[in-house]
Design a protein around this motif. Structure first.
Motif, PDB file in Angstrom:
ATOM      1  N   GLY A  16     -46.964  14.284  -6.501  1.00 29.52           N
ATOM      2  CA  GLY A  16     -45.605  14.076  -6.044  1.00 29.52           C
ATOM      3  C   GLY A  16     -44.580  14.435  -7.109  1.00 29.52           C
ATOM      4  N   LEU A  17     -43.318  14.429  -6.714  1.00 30.46           N
ATOM      5  CA  LEU A  17     -42.213  14.818  -7.596  1.00 30.46           C
ATOM      6  C   LEU A  17     -41.416  13.585  -8.012  1.00 30.46           C
ATOM      7  N   VAL A  18     -40.872  13.641  -9.244  1.00 32.77           N
ATOM      8  CA  VAL A  18     -40.049  12.549  -9.767  1.00 32.77           C
ATOM      9  C   VAL A  18     -38.612  13.036  -9.851  1.00 32.77           C
ATOM     10  N   ILE A  19     -37.695  12.270  -9.251  1.00 31.16           N
ATOM     11  CA  ILE A  19     -36.280  12.622  -9.334  1.00 31.16           C
ATOM     12  C   ILE A  19     -35.524  11.540 -10.084  1.00 31.16           C
ATOM     13  N   ARG A  20     -34.495  11.977 -10.788  1.00 36.07           N
ATOM     14  CA  ARG A  20     -33.573  11.010 -11.406  1.00 36.07           C
ATOM     15  C   ARG A  20     -32.444  10.764 -10.422  1.00 36.07           C
ATOM     16  N   ILE A  21     -32.250   9.482 -10.070  1.00 32.83           N
ATOM     17  CA  ILE A  21     -31.236   9.125  -9.087  1.00 32.83           C
ATOM     18  C   ILE A  21     -29.865   9.112  -9.753  1.00 32.83           C
ATOM     19  N   ASN A  22     -28.883   9.701  -9.084  1.00 30.79           N
ATOM     20  CA  ASN A  22     -27.523   9.739  -9.621  1.00 30.79           C
ATOM     21  C   ASN A  22     -27.007   8.331  -9.915  1.00 30.79           C
ATOM     22  N   PRO A  23     -26.300   8.145 -11.023  1.00 26.51           N
ATOM     23  CA  PRO A  23     -25.832   6.796 -11.391  1.00 26.51           C
ATOM     24  C   PRO A  23     -24.857   6.188 -10.397  1.00 26.51           C
ATOM     25  N   ASP A  24     -24.155   7.035  -9.607  1.00 30.03           N
ATOM     26  CA  ASP A  24     -23.190   6.492  -8.644  1.00 30.03           C
ATOM     27  C   ASP A  24     -23.820   6.200  -7.287  1.00 30.03           C
ATOM     28  N   THR A  25     -25.132   6.399  -7.174  1.00 30.15           N
ATOM     29  CA  THR A  25     -25.834   6.098  -5.927  1.00 30.15           C
ATOM     30  C   THR A  25     -26.362   4.664  -5.974  1.00 30.15           C
ATOM     31  N   PRO A  26     -25.952   3.796  -5.051  1.00 33.24           N
ATOM     32  CA  PRO A  26     -26.448   2.404  -5.055  1.00 33.24           C
ATOM     33  C   PRO A  26     -27.979   2.372  -4.898  1.00 33.24           C
ATOM     34  N   LEU A  27     -28.664   1.865  -5.908  1.00 27.81           N
ATOM     35  CA  LEU A  27     -30.123   1.893  -5.905  1.00 27.81           C
ATOM     36  C   LEU A  27     -30.704   1.091  -4.748  1.00 27.81           C
ATOM     37  N   GLU A  28     -30.068  -0.032  -4.403  1.00 28.30           N
ATOM     38  CA  GLU A  28     -30.621  -0.897  -3.371  1.00 28.30           C
ATOM     39  C   GLU A  28     -30.472  -0.316  -1.964  1.00 28.30           C
ATOM     40  N   ASP A  29     -29.746   0.793  -1.832  1.00 31.26           N
ATOM     41  CA  ASP A  29     -29.640   1.475  -0.540  1.00 31.26           C
ATOM     42  C   ASP A  29     -30.794   2.450  -0.325  1.00 31.26           C
ATOM     43  N   ILE A  30     -31.580   2.682  -1.357  1.00 27.27           N
ATOM     44  CA  ILE A  30     -32.692   3.629  -1.260  1.00 27.27           C
ATOM     45  C   ILE A  30     -33.979   2.843  -1.047  1.00 27.27           C
ATOM     46  N   LYS A  31     -34.702   3.191   0.006  1.00 28.40           N
ATOM     47  CA  LYS A  31     -35.920   2.461   0.361  1.00 28.40           C
ATOM     48  C   LYS A  31     -37.108   3.410   0.407  1.00 28.40           C
ATOM     49  N   THR A  32     -38.286   2.865   0.147  1.00 26.78           N
ATOM     50  CA  THR A  32     -39.484   3.682   0.320  1.00 26.78           C
ATOM     51  C   THR A  32     -39.603   4.058   1.799  1.00 26.78           C
ATOM     52  N   GLY A  33     -40.035   5.284   2.041  1.00 26.74           N
ATOM     53  CA  GLY A  33     -40.102   5.800   3.400  1.00 26.74           C
ATOM     54  C   GLY A  33     -38.873   6.578   3.811  1.00 26.74           C
ATOM     55  N   LYS A  34     -37.837   6.600   2.939  1.00 20.46           N
ATOM     56  CA  LYS A  34     -36.612   7.332   3.257  1.00 20.46           C
ATOM     57  C   LYS A  34     -36.899   8.830   3.305  1.00 20.46           C
ATOM     58  N   PHE A  35     -36.264   9.536   4.223  1.00 20.33           N
ATOM     59  CA  PHE A  35     -36.467  10.962   4.462  1.00 20.33           C
ATOM     60  C   PHE A  35     -35.417  11.744   3.674  1.00 20.33           C
ATOM     61  N   VAL A  36     -35.841  12.661   2.806  1.00 14.53           N
ATOM     62  CA  VAL A  36     -34.910  13.429   1.964  1.00 14.53           C
ATOM     63  C   VAL A  36     -35.292  14.906   1.995  1.00 14.53           C
ATOM     64  N   SER A  37     -34.339  15.750   1.575  1.00 13.08           N
ATOM     65  CA  SER A  37     -34.603  17.185   1.487  1.00 13.08           C
ATOM     66  C   SER A  37     -34.304  17.672   0.070  1.00 13.08           C
ATOM     67  N   ILE A  38     -35.053  18.674  -0.366  1.00 16.05           N
ATOM     68  CA  ILE A  38     -34.885  19.269  -1.702  1.00 16.05           C
ATOM     69  C   ILE A  38     -34.558  20.749  -1.511  1.00 16.05           C
ATOM     70  N   THR A  39     -33.475  21.171  -2.117  1.00 17.04           N
ATOM     71  CA  THR A  39     -33.047  22.554  -1.973  1.00 17.04           C
ATOM     72  C   THR A  39     -33.589  23.382  -3.130  1.00 17.04           C
ATOM     73  N   ALA A 111     -33.817  20.854  -9.410  1.00 16.68           N
ATOM     74  CA  ALA A 111     -33.459  21.157  -8.024  1.00 16.68           C
ATOM     75  C   ALA A 111     -32.773  19.937  -7.406  1.00 16.68           C
ATOM     76  N   ILE A 112     -31.758  20.179  -6.583  1.00 20.58           N
ATOM     77  CA  ILE A 112     -30.948  19.097  -6.023  1.00 20.58           C
ATOM     78  C   ILE A 112     -31.679  18.430  -4.855  1.00 20.58           C
ATOM     79  N   VAL A 113     -31.648  17.093  -4.855  1.00 17.83           N
ATOM     80  CA  VAL A 113     -32.242  16.295  -3.775  1.00 17.83           C
ATOM     81  C   VAL A 113     -31.118  15.672  -2.959  1.00 17.83           C
ATOM     82  N   HIS A 114     -31.152  15.911  -1.639  1.00 16.81           N
ATOM     83  CA  HIS A 114     -30.121  15.390  -0.743  1.00 16.81           C
ATOM     84  C   HIS A 114     -30.713  14.361   0.209  1.00 16.81           C
ATOM     85  N   GLU A 115     -29.838  13.509   0.715  1.00 18.72           N
ATOM     86  CA  GLU A 115     -30.207  12.732   1.895  1.00 18.72           C
ATOM     87  C   GLU A 115     -30.328  13.684   3.074  1.00 18.72           C
ATOM     88  N   ALA A 116     -31.363  13.524   3.881  1.00 20.96           N
ATOM     89  CA  ALA A 116     -31.496  14.366   5.063  1.00 20.96           C
ATOM     90  C   ALA A 116     -30.381  14.038   6.057  1.00 20.96           C
TER      91      ALA A 116
END
Length: 534
Positions: A16-39, A111-116
């Motif tokens: 799997g891939l490891v991403i660094r989450i942006n500091p302005d993104t609320p960590l508690e809003d991100i849950k395991t199972g969340k669907f994301v896209s990588i450009t 590479a940028i990771v977005h919310e789907a």
């Protein structure tokens, strides 16, 4: 504009891939199972978040952490020295021309990771508004309102499973999937309804004072009720289309094999049954139950051990207490199966209601008898179609739904009963299974590895989690997601009928769902009807 979650730091195709989450993104809003896209430069990768981790650039920060009042220091540390990472498992990638493909490469560093977004969801999972009518909305991804669809045509190509521990809403999920199949006419269904929850109204999962519609109520012209207990069906406000009456001649020895535990039958008793069957053919059970005090002489006449025959007689004598078995009603089972085939050939779905006969013994026996005969009819119809190659001779796809599936498909029974045969045939004769179970670890490993699509609610037993992930690519990454699902209305869907594994919040089975199914009677009217009835 898509919301940016972070960027790729490291990882591998297998781990799997490891991403660094942006500091302005609320960590508690991100849950395991969340669907994301990588450009990436040439591909777009669709992934699930499988883990979250807190990180620091230097361990001394943890020795002298800032207090909540030191807001400026906290803000400065978040920009550089303290951060969170997420582990992603790429599940699917799109080429430059938007064609889905298995993941065979990985994106580059940073590479940028977005919310789907909704466009991504529709592109990957299809749209229920598609003219093919093959897509059915099963729910929405976590923290999104865009429907995720399963491909009903692919769903009917193989046997499927709905799994979850007790209380997670398996009946609700089964009813949901069956409604989609009936509405879109992608298969005709034979449903063994152990607790009378699929035909007429049933109690709501979250509120036992309210009622929801059954399949017969939603689709009155496309669902028929065959009842073992017609009085029970009528007390609940319905009228069975057919009262089931069977004869002892309808029971074969093979139908008893999955009942060995229920009846506490020793292997020698089963051998005795085969000896009786070899001599008396379909009348074997009728002959046995009429022996009375002549059991010893009868055993000697067929070459069986007297005690084995006596044990078999005692165990099967209970059949005489079941009112839907008629000892002298020869040919009754033939008529019932013929009626079922007439309904199925017309595309009318069948719910077999058990009423107050809810013992596992009755459920296993009746399901075995009916399924064996229906399967034999489908084998004959398929062979006729292969011979004529005429479109009008092609059988309709049949999906048989069974609860307590591990009773039918445990390692011992799966090798000998009709359900093991159907599961292994992979719809060779246009028949497949929808198995519903809270103990997937009890199902034969060969069978469960061949289940095409799995709809999985919360499981906590490690053996059960391991069983449902058998044969699934990237099972290790999915294991943690499965164990963290909510108890109600949250599922993981994976397998043949869905583009990639995804966690969804299931759609509501409510008035809007009724309207989507083409029905205009409201839940309020259903509750009023039930109150008047009782």
């Amino acid at each position: 504009m898509k919301k940016i979650l972070g960027h790729i730091l490291s990882g591998s195709l297998t781990e799997g891939l490891v991403i660094r989450i942006n500091p302005d993104t609320p960590l508690e809003d991100i849950k395991t199972g969340k669907f994301v896209s990588i450009t990436g430069k040439s591909h777009t990768f669709f992934s699930l978040i499988t883990d979250l981790t807190l990180q620091v650039t230097h361990p001394d920060i943890l020795l002298f952490p800032p207090t909540p009042e030191e807001t400026l220091l906290n803000a400065l540390l978040k920009q550089r020295d303290i951060y969170a990472t997420a582990t992603l498992k790429p599940m699917l990638m799109l080429t430059a021309d938007n064609k889905p493909s298995p993941v065979k490469t990985i994106p580059a560093h940073f590479a940028i990771v977005h919310e789907a977004d909704s466009k991504d969801i529709n592109l990957i999972f299809g749209d229920e508004a598609d003219v093919s009518k093959k897509y059915f909305n099963i729910g929405c991804p976590l923290d999104m309102n865009t429907p995720v669809c399963i491909d009903l045509e692919k769903l009917t190509e193989r046997s499927n499973g709905i799994f979850g521990k007790t209380g997670t809403g398996k009946t609700f999920l089964t009813r949901l999937v069956l409604a989609g199949l009936i509405k879109n006419n992608k298969a005709v269904n034979l449903i063994f309804d152990m607790h009378s929850e699929y035909g007429l109204q049933a109690r709501k999962e979250s509120d036992h004072q309210s009622f929801v519609k059954g399949l017969k109520t939603l689709f009155p012209d496309r669902v028929a009720i065959f009842s073992l207990d017609p009085d029970s069906t009528r007390r609940r406000g319905g009228s069975p289309d057919v009262d089931i009456v069977l004869s002892y001649q309808s029971i074969q020895v093979e139908d008893l094999l999955s009942l060995q535990d229920e009846l506490n039958l020793h292997a020698t008793a089963v051998e005795a049954a085969y000896l009786i069957s070899a001599q008396y053919k379909q009348d074997w059970l009728f002959v046995l139950l009429n022996q009375g005090e002549n059991l010893k002489e009868f055993a000697q006449s067929i070459g069986a051990h007297p005690e084995s025959v006596a044990a078999l007689y005692r165990k099967l004598k209970r059949l005489e207490r079941l009112p839907f078995f008629k000892p002298l009603h020869k040919g009754a089972h033939q008529n019932v199966i013929d009626q079922m085939m007439e309904y199925l050939d017309k595309g009318i779905n069948i719910v077999v209601e058990f009423g107050n006969f809810t013992s596992t013994f009755v459920y296993l026996l009746i399901a075995n008898i009916i399924s064996r005969r229906i399967h034999a009819e489908y084998v004959a119809k398929t062979e006729k179609f292969l011979g004529s190659q005429k479109k009008e001779d092609e059988p309709k796809k049949l999906l048989i739904s069974i609860e307590e599936a591990h009773k039918f498909l445990n390692p011992q029974a799966a090798r000998q009963t009709i359900f093991g045969v159907i599961a292994r045939e992979m719809r060779k004769y246009y028949v497949s299974l929808l198995v519903v179970d809270q103990r997937p670890s009890g199902i034969d490993q060969e069978i469960i590895s061949q289940i095409g699509t799995k709809i999985v609610a919360q499981l906590t037993d490690e053996k059960d989690i391991q069983a449902v992930l058998m044969g699934v690519n990237g099972a290790t990454a999915l294991r943690s997601i499965l164990s963290s699902l909510d108890t109600k209305k949250q599922i993981m869907v994976l397998g043949h009928a869905i583009a990639m594994p995804v966690v969804v919040q299931t759609r509501e089975y409510d008035e809007k769902f009724y309207r989507d199914m083409g029905d205009m009677v409201t839940a309020k009217q259903i509750n009023q009807f039930v109150e008047e009835l009782f």
